[in-house]
Design an enzyme around this catalytic site. Structure first.
Site, PDB file in Angstrom:
ATOM      1  N   GLU A   1      -7.184  -7.371  -1.522  1.00  0.00           N
ATOM      2  CA  GLU A   1      -7.673  -7.160  -0.151  1.00  0.00           C
ATOM      3  C   GLU A   1      -9.114  -6.673  -0.205  1.00  0.00           C
ATOM      4  OE1 GLU A   1      -5.737  -4.751   2.735  1.00  0.00           O
ATOM      5  OE2 GLU A   1      -3.733  -5.544   2.342  1.00  0.00           O
TER       6      GLU A   1
ATOM      7  N   GLU B   1       0.788  -1.241   0.000  1.00  0.00           N
ATOM      8  CA  GLU B   1       0.000   0.000   0.000  1.00  0.00           C
ATOM      9  C   GLU B   1       0.821   1.291   0.000  1.00  0.00           C
ATOM     10  OE1 GLU B   1      -4.169  -1.554   1.995  1.00  0.00           O
ATOM     11  OE2 GLU B   1      -2.766  -0.486   3.294  1.00  0.00           O
TER      12      GLU B   1
END
Length: 849
Positions: free
Chosen positions: A524, A427
């Site tokens: 995710e 991320e």
């Protein structure tokens, strides 16, 4: 060269050989606090927290509020010491090394009061030359510095701040973890506690040798498209302490592949690399390694024998697996952007699975048995992929060995076939480009420059040089090739038409599939739930057992997480109505698990049915990895496996929604559709049965079957389409509120898919749903137990629970539409019929009102 050390040394540290002696320093050490006021024995591998717990000086660190109560442990500077004798004549060896496989984290190392080195990276293997310092009787000390204080010092000394300085207050964590090479989640995360441990967390030993020593050997099977044959690249590293060159032969043998090759080598003094190229016999068929559900995990035993001058020999053995992996990013007709999917052995594979986090804050508690249990549970839920999350640890070799054997695809450690991709970070591209930390526009270039230097010019360069057999993805999520094209960071890393995405939405109604991204790959996504009461009970007291207790708020590390769960529940269910506070807490826990399971089911089924279609320019989804598989402690989280391995309702649902053959139902503008989804490599002839049930009757109101059809392997296709009003009108007095749909695939009159279902209204609005009286007769059948269930009426979300008895059921959380049903229980430890009868509880939705 940090990553190189991680990739090579963590992999390949060779043990003692015929040319040397080894002494393990595992076992009992002494540990003392910074001011010397506390001294105690401790085990290695281990950490200070575990040592204090084993001596009864602290409670279970996971009990109630102990993550706050025991902060003093992480803030102190501890010392590990050990006195030991060398059981062989040390003067007879040319080189003596002290090897640490893992030190957590910042320490000065002294042998016989002489400083011999420092450590500052939890993930690195350290080797110290102690030839001139070691004696027959020795004293070894590691003087640790608090990781929390060290990280704060490093941050203060840095010329500019690196966000985030601290985690959000709800996480109750420590600051500046990005300034230390340590498990990032150990300073706290939104699913775990803050326990910044200190200690020697992996093996430690002394190695003495003459002439030469094999530091490591590693290998990569490579398929040559030109010759259409397999080759093996082998690399071995030697420390040659002889003053003269050493000659000899290397014999590489893989008997089952009728492959044996001999090479002549000459090793010059110093650190030397030997590279070998082995051609696999083309007259023998090489069976490839396949992910779970697509074939066998075939491996071949290989031996490598170094026969050196003077009758010296070193022999190593390993299991070799052959498979290819490709990341396909190419244009798609009718869609902007690029595909993003993996081919294994030339076959496109839909990656279905979850995300792995550390199994415990204290790694010495993570046993081989626990790893097997968690990974086997992933396989049992029809998963083929785990994404090893980047803020945890580099998992132990046993983890990857099990993944190889079970066919679970993962990301790390070169010679394991189960690893299909490296990823530079989690991320970070999104955090920078979406400006999560509110960096002023004029300063952003500094952090972008740092990002490119670290992840592109260093890590990417090293990984691609070291491993040519699998792709490297700079970040996750990322736009992949598009991010590279835009200068390594994409303006919108969450573009559904490129790479992978992460998606979380706790406010929208999860039953509305239109809120989900029709992306190429979703690595995710998820929803929270609470673990079962039997799991929480072990770390709480009676005053904690309510949803709004101080404990319940303390344990929730995601901002407003408890309220978000109630909000999502409220869209389709009534909240519990018991007058007993404890029962209300248990019922609320049950409802959070129902909600989580149903939400992730709907979302995952949306991704699976999107694999073969482009709608409004989007689709071809080829991966669904929900967040997260396992828990690090007993708390609300996104996990489907509770701390210790107990299956939540979500995990039972995953066993169905990841099934190789699955019918997926959904509505769009009052029309009901069913897609057939196949992960099989071959076509399947089947038919679809659709049934309509009323909530008050165990007999289906009506049932219809399609003609036989061929379901193409590796495709998702439309099988059924009907107007909901017409469907209900043709089925007696059905309304959306009084009826429910079920459907399944069959071949030769046998089901070939799980039975799936579709609710036509919220269950809070259902009509005719009566309280179900469900009984169970338990009988033993060998190592398993049968639960013969009988219900008085249709029962949604039937939950069977045996408290803390370790094991899992063959199915759970199901919609019971037939009067009787047999469910099996597979115990993980020996138990008895009477113990199960005593612990057994059954709950269905109407029991909580």
């Amino acid at each position: 060269m940090r990553l190189r050390l991680l990739l090579l040394l963590a992999l390949c540290g060779a043990g003692p050989t015929a040319l040397g002696r080894s002494l393990s320093l595992r076992g009992s050490w002494r540990i003392r606090s910074g001011n010397g006021s506390l001294e105690l024995p401790g085990r290695v591998p281990g950490c200070v927290h575990s040592a204090l717990l084993q001596r009864g000086l602290i409670q279970d660190p996971y009990y109630r509020f102990n993550d706050l109560n025991y902060r003093w442990i992480s803030l102190d500077n501890w010392t590990y010491s050990k006195k030991f004798k060398i059981p062989f004549n040390i003067s007879k060896w040319q080189k003596v090394n002290l090897i640490f496989e893992g030190v957590d984290t910042v320490a000065k190392v002294l042998l016989n009061s002489v400083p011999i080195g420092k450590t500052g990276n939890m993930f690195k293997r350290y080797s110290f030359d102690i030839t001139s310092v070691v004696r027959e009787v020795n004293s070894l000390e590691l003087c640790f510095q608090s990781s929390v204080l060290y990280a704060a010092q490093r941050s203060k000394a840095h010329s500019y701040s690196v966000p985030p300085d601290c985690p959000p207050p709800v996480q109750k964590g420590q600051c500046h973890v990005n300034f230390i090479r340590k498990e990032q989640s150990s300073f706290g995360w939104d699913w775990g506690p803050s326990f910044p441990t200190q200690g020697i967390w992996k093996d430690v030993r002394i190695e003495a040798y003459n002439i030469c020593h094999l530091n490591y050997f590693m290998f990569s099977p490579i398929y040559d498209n030109h010759t259409q044959g397999w080759n093996l690249e082998i690399e071995s590293s030697f420390d040659v302490v002889s003053s003269k060159p050493i000659s000899g032969q290397v014999i590489v043998a893989i008997p089952k592949l009728q492959t044996q090759q001999t090479y002549s080598i000459e090793l010059q003094p110093g650190e030397r690399i030997v590279e070998l190229f082995v051609k696999i016999n083309k007259n023998v068929t090489v069976e490839t390694w396949w992910p779970h559900g697509h074939g066998n995990q075939t491996g071949y035993n290989m031996t490598i024998l170094f026969k050196l001058d003077g009758g010296l020999s070193i022999e190593k053995s390993a299991k070799v697996y052959f498979r290819t992996v490709e990341l396909i990013e190419e244009p798609i007709e009718g869609s902007r952007g690029l595909s993003f999917y993996f081919k294994i052995n030339g076959l496109p594979i839909f990656l279905k699975g979850s995300n792995w986090i550390p199994a415990d804050s204290f790694q010495d508690r993570v046993t081989s048995d626990l790893l097997w249990l968690l990974l086997q549970s992933a396989v049992d839920a029809n998963m083929n992929t785990l994404r090893v999350w980047g803020g945890g640890i580099y998992e132990q070799d046993e983890f990857y060995r099990l993944c190889d054997e079970l066919g679970i695809m993962i990301r790390r450690l070169k010679y394991h076939p189960s690893i299909i991709a490296w990823s530079g970070n989690n991320e970070n591209e999104a955090a920078l480009m979406m400006n999560w930390y509110n960096i002023p526009a004029g300063e952003l270039h500094t952090y972008i420059k740092d990002y490119v230097i670290l992840y592109v010019k260093n890590i990417r360069k090293i990984v691609l040089a070291e491993d040519k057999t699998r792709p490297f993805i700079i970040s996750s999520p990322t736009n992949g090739a598009e991010s590279i094209k835009e200068g390594w960071l994409s303006v919108n890393p969450y573009d559904n038409n490129f790479g992978d995405v992460h998606f979380y939405d706790y406010i929208s109604d999860c039953w509305n599939w239109k809120v989900f991204p029709k992306a190429r790959f979703v690595s995710e996504y998820g929803y929270q739930s609470w673990p079962s009461f039997s799991t929480l009970e072990k770390v709480s007291s009676e005053e904690d057992w309510s949803y709004n207790s101080k404990f319940s708020l303390h344990r929730q590390h995601h901002a407003d997480g408890n309220n978000e769960m109630l909000l999502q529940i409220g869209f389709h269910f009534k909240l519990p109505e018991s007058t007993d506070p404890l029962q209300t807490f248990k019922d609320t826990i049950y409802l959070t698990q129902v909600m989580q399971a149903q939400c992730v089911k709907i979302e995952t089924e949306f991704y699976r049915r999107s694999r073969s279609e482009i709608v409004d320019g989007q689709g071809y989804t080829m991966g669904a990895l929900y967040w997260q598989l396992n828990d690090i402690w007993q708390a609300p989280s996104w996990a489907s496996l509770e701390y210790g391995g107990k299956w939540k309702m979500l995990h039972y649902f995953a066993r169905h929604f990841f099934a190789p053959l699955l019918p997926v139902g959904f509505e769009d503008q009052d029309v009901f559709f069913i897609y057939g989804v196949s992960d099989l490599r071959s076509d399947c002839k089947a038919k679809l049965t659709v049934r309509v049930h009323t909530w008050h009757s165990l007999e289906p109101l009506c049932s219809s079957e399609t003609e036989h059809f061929v379901l193409k392997g590796g495709k998702a296709v439309l099988l059924y389409k009907e107007s909901v009003p017409v469907l209900l009108e043709n089925c007696g007095n059905c309304t959306r509120q009084s009826c429910v749909l079920s459907f399944y695939l069959s071949a030769d009159s046998q089901p070939v898919s799980p039975a799936n279902y579709h609710f036509l209204s919220s269950l809070s609005e259902s009509v005719g749903l009566h309280k179900a009286h469900i009984t169970a007769i338990i009988s033993q059948q060998g190592d398993t137990f049968a639960f013969d269930l009988e219900t008085s009426t249709v029962a949604p979300f039937v939950w069977l629970d045996v408290g803390s008895i370790p094991g899992r059921f063959s199915d759970n959380g199901f919609l019971m539409t037939e009067k009787t049903r047999t469910v099996l229980f597979y115990p993980w430890k020996p138990t008895s019929k009477s113990e199960l009868e005593q612990s057994f509880r059954v709950t269905s939705l109407t029991d909580i009102y």
